[in-house]
Motif scaffolding. Structure first.
Motif, PDB file in Angstrom:
ATOM      1  N   VAL A   1       4.722   1.750 -13.131  1.00 39.33           N
ATOM      2  CA  VAL A   1       3.810   0.748 -13.688  1.00 39.33           C
ATOM      3  C   VAL A   1       3.839  -0.535 -12.854  1.00 39.33           C
ATOM      4  O   VAL A   1       2.804  -1.110 -12.523  1.00 39.33           O
ATOM      5  N   MET A   2       5.049  -0.979 -12.465  1.00 40.84           N
ATOM      6  CA  MET A   2       5.185  -2.197 -11.660  1.00 40.84           C
ATOM      7  C   MET A   2       4.436  -2.071 -10.338  1.00 40.84           C
ATOM      8  O   MET A   2       3.899  -3.036  -9.831  1.00 40.84           O
ATOM      9  N   SER A   3       4.432  -0.869  -9.769  1.00 41.97           N
ATOM     10  CA  SER A   3       3.818  -0.683  -8.456  1.00 41.97           C
ATOM     11  C   SER A   3       2.345  -0.344  -8.565  1.00 41.97           C
ATOM     12  O   SER A   3       1.684  -0.113  -7.544  1.00 41.97           O
ATOM     13  N   GLY A   4       1.826  -0.264  -9.774  1.00 41.86           N
ATOM     14  CA  GLY A   4       0.429   0.116  -9.949  1.00 41.86           C
ATOM     15  C   GLY A   4       0.177   1.575  -9.621  1.00 41.86           C
ATOM     16  O   GLY A   4      -0.877   1.929  -9.102  1.00 41.86           O
ATOM     17  N   GLY A   5       1.155   2.440  -9.885  1.00 38.77           N
ATOM     18  CA  GLY A   5       0.949   3.877  -9.707  1.00 38.77           C
ATOM     19  C   GLY A   5       1.265   4.381  -8.314  1.00 38.77           C
ATOM     20  O   GLY A   5       0.627   5.319  -7.830  1.00 38.77           O
ATOM     21  N   ARG A   6       2.260   3.768  -7.652  1.00 42.16           N
ATOM     22  CA  ARG A   6       2.599   4.199  -6.292  1.00 42.16           C
ATOM     23  C   ARG A   6       3.837   5.089  -6.216  1.00 42.16           C
ATOM     24  O   ARG A   6       4.272   5.446  -5.138  1.00 42.16           O
ATOM     25  N   LEU A   7       4.404   5.471  -7.370  1.00 45.50           N
ATOM     26  CA  LEU A   7       5.679   6.175  -7.344  1.00 45.50           C
ATOM     27  C   LEU A   7       5.543   7.673  -7.081  1.00 45.50           C
ATOM     28  O   LEU A   7       4.599   8.315  -7.532  1.00 45.50           O
ATOM     29  N   GLU A   8       6.474   8.237  -6.288  1.00 44.91           N
ATOM     30  CA  GLU A   8       6.667   9.687  -6.204  1.00 44.91           C
ATOM     31  C   GLU A   8       8.147   9.936  -6.461  1.00 44.91           C
ATOM     32  O   GLU A   8       8.975   9.122  -6.079  1.00 44.91           O
TER      33      GLU A   8
ATOM     34  N   GLN B   1       0.795  -1.228   0.000  1.00 46.06           N
ATOM     35  CA  GLN B   1       0.000   0.000   0.000  1.00 46.06           C
ATOM     36  C   GLN B   1       0.829   1.281   0.000  1.00 46.06           C
ATOM     37  O   GLN B   1       0.389   2.296  -0.517  1.00 46.06           O
ATOM     38  N   ALA B   2       1.996   1.258   0.609  1.00 38.95           N
ATOM     39  CA  ALA B   2       2.751   2.507   0.753  1.00 38.95           C
ATOM     40  C   ALA B   2       3.211   3.019  -0.604  1.00 38.95           C
ATOM     41  O   ALA B   2       3.542   2.240  -1.497  1.00 38.95           O
ATOM     42  N   ARG B   3       3.232   4.328  -0.726  1.00 39.72           N
ATOM     43  CA  ARG B   3       3.837   4.908  -1.929  1.00 39.72           C
ATOM     44  C   ARG B   3       5.352   4.668  -1.850  1.00 39.72           C
ATOM     45  O   ARG B   3       5.926   4.601  -0.767  1.00 39.72           O
ATOM     46  N   ILE B   4       5.959   4.542  -3.001  1.00 38.39           N
ATOM     47  CA  ILE B   4       7.404   4.319  -3.080  1.00 38.39           C
ATOM     48  C   ILE B   4       8.037   5.590  -3.627  1.00 38.39           C
ATOM     49  O   ILE B   4       7.684   6.031  -4.731  1.00 38.39           O
ATOM     50  N   CYS B   5       8.919   6.168  -2.842  1.00 39.80           N
ATOM     51  CA  CYS B   5       9.462   7.479  -3.203  1.00 39.80           C
ATOM     52  C   CYS B   5      10.932   7.371  -3.577  1.00 39.80           C
ATOM     53  O   CYS B   5      11.762   7.003  -2.742  1.00 39.80           O
ATOM     54  N   VAL B   6      11.223   7.669  -4.815  1.00 37.66           N
ATOM     55  CA  VAL B   6      12.611   7.708  -5.274  1.00 37.66           C
ATOM     56  C   VAL B   6      13.060   9.167  -5.188  1.00 37.66           C
ATOM     57  O   VAL B   6      12.738   9.989  -6.033  1.00 37.66           O
ATOM     58  N   PHE B   7      13.779   9.498  -4.085  1.00 38.30           N
ATOM     59  CA  PHE B   7      14.058  10.908  -3.757  1.00 38.30           C
ATOM     60  C   PHE B   7      15.541  11.263  -3.788  1.00 38.30           C
ATOM     61  O   PHE B   7      15.939  12.055  -2.935  1.00 38.30           O
ATOM     62  N   GLY B   8      16.293  11.010  -4.672  1.00 43.37           N
ATOM     63  CA  GLY B   8      16.185  10.161  -5.862  1.00 43.37           C
ATOM     64  C   GLY B   8      17.515  10.211  -6.587  1.00 43.37           C
ATOM     65  O   GLY B   8      18.505  10.758  -6.061  1.00 43.37           O
ATOM     66  N   THR B   9      17.508   9.687  -7.770  1.00 42.19           N
ATOM     67  CA  THR B   9      18.713   9.740  -8.608  1.00 42.19           C
ATOM     68  C   THR B   9      18.964  11.182  -9.043  1.00 42.19           C
ATOM     69  O   THR B   9      18.054  11.812  -9.580  1.00 42.19           O
ATOM     70  N   PRO B  10      20.162  11.732  -8.782  1.00 44.93           N
ATOM     71  CA  PRO B  10      20.464  13.046  -9.357  1.00 44.93           C
ATOM     72  C   PRO B  10      20.448  12.911 -10.877  1.00 44.93           C
ATOM     73  O   PRO B  10      21.260  12.182 -11.443  1.00 44.93           O
ATOM     74  N   ILE B  11      19.520  13.579 -11.517  1.00 41.31           N
ATOM     75  CA  ILE B  11      19.268  13.324 -12.930  1.00 41.31           C
ATOM     76  C   ILE B  11      20.471  13.633 -13.817  1.00 41.31           C
ATOM     77  O   ILE B  11      20.651  13.035 -14.871  1.00 41.31           O
ATOM     78  N   THR B  12      21.345  14.544 -13.346  1.00 41.18           N
ATOM     79  CA  THR B  12      22.529  14.876 -14.134  1.00 41.18           C
ATOM     80  C   THR B  12      23.527  13.724 -14.202  1.00 41.18           C
ATOM     81  O   THR B  12      24.388  13.701 -15.076  1.00 41.18           O
ATOM     82  N   LEU B  13      23.388  12.764 -13.290  1.00 42.00           N
ATOM     83  CA  LEU B  13      24.364  11.677 -13.241  1.00 42.00           C
ATOM     84  C   LEU B  13      23.999  10.516 -14.164  1.00 42.00           C
ATOM     85  O   LEU B  13      24.667   9.480 -14.161  1.00 42.00           O
ATOM     86  N   THR B  14      22.914  10.671 -14.895  1.00 42.11           N
ATOM     87  CA  THR B  14      22.507   9.592 -15.794  1.00 42.11           C
ATOM     88  C   THR B  14      21.920  10.217 -17.045  1.00 42.11           C
ATOM     89  O   THR B  14      21.738  11.426 -17.125  1.00 42.11           O
TER      90      THR B  14
ATOM     91  N   LYS C   1      -1.085   9.598 -14.477  1.00 42.44           N
ATOM     92  CA  LYS C   1      -1.148  10.653 -15.494  1.00 42.44           C
ATOM     93  C   LYS C   1      -1.409  11.999 -14.857  1.00 42.44           C
ATOM     94  O   LYS C   1      -2.233  12.098 -13.957  1.00 42.44           O
ATOM     95  N   PRO C   2      -0.720  13.081 -15.282  1.00 43.12           N
ATOM     96  CA  PRO C   2       0.229  13.050 -16.393  1.00 43.12           C
ATOM     97  C   PRO C   2       1.556  12.380 -16.037  1.00 43.12           C
ATOM     98  O   PRO C   2       2.273  11.935 -16.900  1.00 43.12           O
ATOM     99  N   HIS C   3       1.900  12.327 -14.760  1.00 39.48           N
ATOM    100  CA  HIS C   3       3.137  11.702 -14.302  1.00 39.48           C
ATOM    101  C   HIS C   3       3.094  11.651 -12.775  1.00 39.48           C
ATOM    102  O   HIS C   3       2.255  12.323 -12.159  1.00 39.48           O
ATOM    103  N   PRO C   4       3.981  10.887 -12.141  1.00 35.68           N
ATOM    104  CA  PRO C   4       4.021  10.859 -10.680  1.00 35.68           C
ATOM    105  C   PRO C   4       4.309  12.248 -10.116  1.00 35.68           C
ATOM    106  O   PRO C   4       4.847  13.107 -10.809  1.00 35.68           O
ATOM    107  N   LYS C   5       3.956  12.431  -8.826  1.00 38.26           N
ATOM    108  CA  LYS C   5       4.230  13.712  -8.185  1.00 38.26           C
ATOM    109  C   LYS C   5       5.732  13.973  -8.177  1.00 38.26           C
ATOM    110  O   LYS C   5       6.526  13.082  -7.918  1.00 38.26           O
ATOM    111  N   ILE C   6       6.108  15.223  -8.470  1.00 39.56           N
ATOM    112  CA  ILE C   6       7.522  15.584  -8.569  1.00 39.56           C
ATOM    113  C   ILE C   6       7.890  16.635  -7.530  1.00 39.56           C
ATOM    114  O   ILE C   6       7.208  17.653  -7.366  1.00 39.56           O
ATOM    115  N   TYR C   7       8.979  16.372  -6.827  1.00 41.48           N
ATOM    116  CA  TYR C   7       9.591  17.353  -5.935  1.00 41.48           C
ATOM    117  C   TYR C   7      10.998  17.644  -6.447  1.00 41.48           C
ATOM    118  O   TYR C   7      11.612  16.823  -7.114  1.00 41.48           O
TER     119      TYR C   7
END
Lengths: 260, 388
Positions: free
Chosen positions: B120-127, B93-106, B190-196
């Motif tokens: 998609v794997m989590s059925g829409g639980r990502l932040e 049930q818990a949301r899974i939060c990737v807080f996260g990969t520094p996007i510049t490093l990939t 949609k449109p995408h997971p919550k972004i911080y």
């Protein structure tokens, strides 16, 4: 010829400081990655030359140019500066460390502007067997002893308090350096291009250089192919001219046509 | 409606490797000898840490949070997505939060793909939260700190285009050039997971988050500095036509719950000090590579005499960071205070800290869920309670 005259030039909308002194054929000196110490050790070269020390954008008294992100960008900058200084005849070019890297590329791509070339512990060649030190990782308090081997120079460098202004100035210069070499502190292409240098070349190196090992000198001579001379100096570290008046004399001798 | 009416608890783990290399005032980052890594120890730690987070899911925490750091004993997570994948498989049930990969490093398209997979794997639980990455990361990932902030913005543009513009599309940037930007799968939400966006005090990061309407969080800085940034964030967000609310800001805290305050201090204090003095600690050199920090910000910091490598005292720690060691009542009171102070209804809690052994983390996670959260829920406004 006791001191430099400072003037400002605007090149491609960037204000740069240029130090000049002396009369005669022009000798341009490309400095290394630190321009706060002054260049009085070079004054003997002004006895027989018009000595010109332009300060690279991003260093010392010159403004920053945030569009410069490669060593080749400095070559293009200097082609424009040479025009602004009306240096239309070939000049003698001396480069130290980063300045040596810029000078070697200048001699490749602007070879018609270069008469004789002297490279003091130049950076830029890929020598994995004798790699250079990571300048960025050296803590401020260890910097003097990593740069200089001469005890007198070391003593002068460690005099005085390291103020916030000094730290900020150093950070700014290291940022300019990082902009061009952080990902890779050499250019593999130099191996391929150096043979295009036709100017007679002298390579100078301090035998106790802890930033760029003296063993790199041989690789430079090999790649230059035009029969470059090597002169090494015992008891001397990376700050070749500051630590060794003999090295300055050697350059003057070489530029006058003296050699092996 | 008070922020307390909608409180959400994010259980976060730093997953440290606590067998630090001794005699290193410069800390456990960048050039620590990696031969000190013991794979058997590592295996045990991953198991315990994952168990602790899975427990959080079972106990009803709203979200589980993991992040990413490279080449450091501070963290066993140089890949945020790998850990998140392991968590998704074991949670419901818990949301899974990737807080996260520094996007510049990939490559940004890879992050768009990986995060889409996780969502998609989590059925829409990502932040998702996007940090610039600490200065330390730039030594061990061959990436230039001098233009990292520009690269960050462009990477985020690529990611958002990848997620929201029907592919394949082109992208012609300063740093990235795509002829076929076409991630597959696309996010579940949609449109995408919550972004911080995560910052550590830099004004440009605050401005960026506010301009784009992303959420914002600030780490490694004293509370007072955070509150200033939150003010700036909210007013800038409004100027750009967004409506920031209590879910726009996430704050974080290090609570430890026990039967008495004395017991809490006895059980947790040293582990929290260990975290600050042995894991977080680094050198100014490593923390601030050239160009990573604007020169005027560096000057301010030098003039204020703030140094990365100084040892922190308990008094200093508790007065500038959100730490509370005490009974459920004490911990609940502090958390309510901090949330109201920051006007945030989302709080990250670090219930394992430093070199804390597994049993203490389990105790803390359990007591917090069973004693602290219900006390905080009881602080809800009467109208809302009546509606229940």
């Amino acid at each position: 010829m006791t001191h430099f005259q400072k003037s400002d030039r605007v090149v491609d909308r960037v204000r740069v400081q240029v130090l000049e002194t002396g009369k005669g054929k022009p000798l341009v000196y490309f400095h290394g990655a630190g321009a706060s110490g002054g260049f009085d050790e070079l004054l003997p070269l002004a006895e027989q030359h018009r000595l010109i020390v332009p300060i690279h954008p991003g260093f010392g008294g010159s403004d920053d140019d945030l569009t410069i992100n490669s060593v080749l960008d400095y070559v293009v900058h200097y082609a424009a500066l040479f025009d602004a200084l009306k240096l239309h005849e070939p000049v003698d070019l001396v480069g130290h460390s980063l300045g040596g890297w810029i000078a070697s590329l200048f001699a490749i791509f602007q070879g018609h502007r270069v008469h004789r070339l002297a490279l003091a512990c130049p950076a830029g060649l890929r020598v994995p067997e004798h790699p250079g030190a990571d300048l960025f990782m050296i803590p401020l308090e260890k910097l003097p002893s990593t740069l200089a081997a001469s005890p007198t120079v070391l003593a002068k460098m460690t005099q005085g308090e390291v103020t916030v202004d000094i730290k900020v100035a150093r950070y700014r210069e290291m940022t300019s350096l990082a902009r061009i070499i952080w990902e890779r502190s050499y250019d593999p292409k130099l191996d391929r291009w150096l043979k295009r240098v036709s100017a007679p070349t002298l390579i100078l190196w301090g035998e106790q250089d802890k930033i760029l090992p003296v063993q790199q000198a041989r690789r430079w001579a090999d790649r230059l192919e035009s029969g470059a001379e090597i002169a090494t100096f015992d008891g001397v570290g990376h700050l070749v001219f500051l630590e060794s008046p003999d090295a300055v004399k050697r350059v003057a001798f070489f530029l006058n046509g003296g050699g092996l | 409606m008070s922020v307390l009416d909608r409180l959400q608890f994010y259980l976060m783990h730093f997953m440290p490797y606590p067998d630090v290399v001794p005699g290193r005032p410069q800390g456990q980052w960048v050039d620590i000898p990696n031969t000190h890594f013991d794979p058997e120890k590592g295996h045990k730690l991953y198991k315990e840490y994952l168990d602790e987070l899975v427990l959080g899911d079972e106990l009803g925490y709203d979200a589980l949070v993991v992040n990413e750091h490279h080449s450091t004993f501070y963290s066993l997570m140089p890949s945020c997505s790998v850990i998140a994948g392991a968590l998704i498989a074991r949670t419901r049930q818990a949301r899974i939060c990737v807080f996260g990969t520094p996007i510049t490093l990939t490559y940004p398209h890879r992050l768009a793909e990986e995060y889409a997979m996780l969502d998609v794997m989590s059925g829409g639980r990502l932040e998702c939260a996007f940090p610039l990455g600490t200065g330390m990361e730039y030594w061990v990932n061959p990436l230039n700190p001098t233009n990292a902030r520009e690269r960050f913005r462009e990477s985020m543009d690529v990611l958002m285009q990848a997620w929201t513009k029907p592919g394949p599309t082109r992208f012609d940037g300063e740093f990235y050039h795509y002829k076929y930007l076409n991630p597959f799968p696309l996010p579940y939400q949609k449109p995408h997971p919550k972004i911080y966006v995560v910052g550590s005090g830099g004004e440009d990061t605050v401005q960026y988050a506010a301009e784009k309407g992303y959420g914002y969080s600030q780490v490694f800085t004293p509370i007072a500095a955070q509150l200033k940034s939150f003010e700036s964030y909210r007013s800038t967000a409004v100027k750009h036509g967004h409506t920031p609310d209590s879910e726009s800001i996430i704050i974080s805290a290090i609570p430890y719950v026990a039967e008495t305050e004395a017991k809490a201090i006895e059980e947790a204090r040293d582990h929290i000090l260990f975290y600050f003095n042995n894991l977080l600690r680094t050198s100014d050199q490593m923390n601030t590579p050239p160009g990573y920090m604007p020169v005027d910000r560096l000057r301010k910091r030098l003039e204020a005499g703030v140094f990365q490598s100084s040892e922190i005292t308990w008094e200093a720690l508790t007065s500038v960071y959100r730490t509370v060691l005490g009974t459920p009542d004490q911990v609940a009171e502090r958390i309510a205070f901090w949330c109201e102070q920051a006007q945030s209804s989302r709080i990250i809690v670090h219930l394992h800290t430093g070199d804390m052994p597994h049993w203490k983390a389990v105790k803390n996670i359990t007591l917090f869920a069973e004693e602290v959260i219900p006390r905080l829920r009881r602080k809800m406004s009467p109208e809302l309670k009546a509606a229940e």
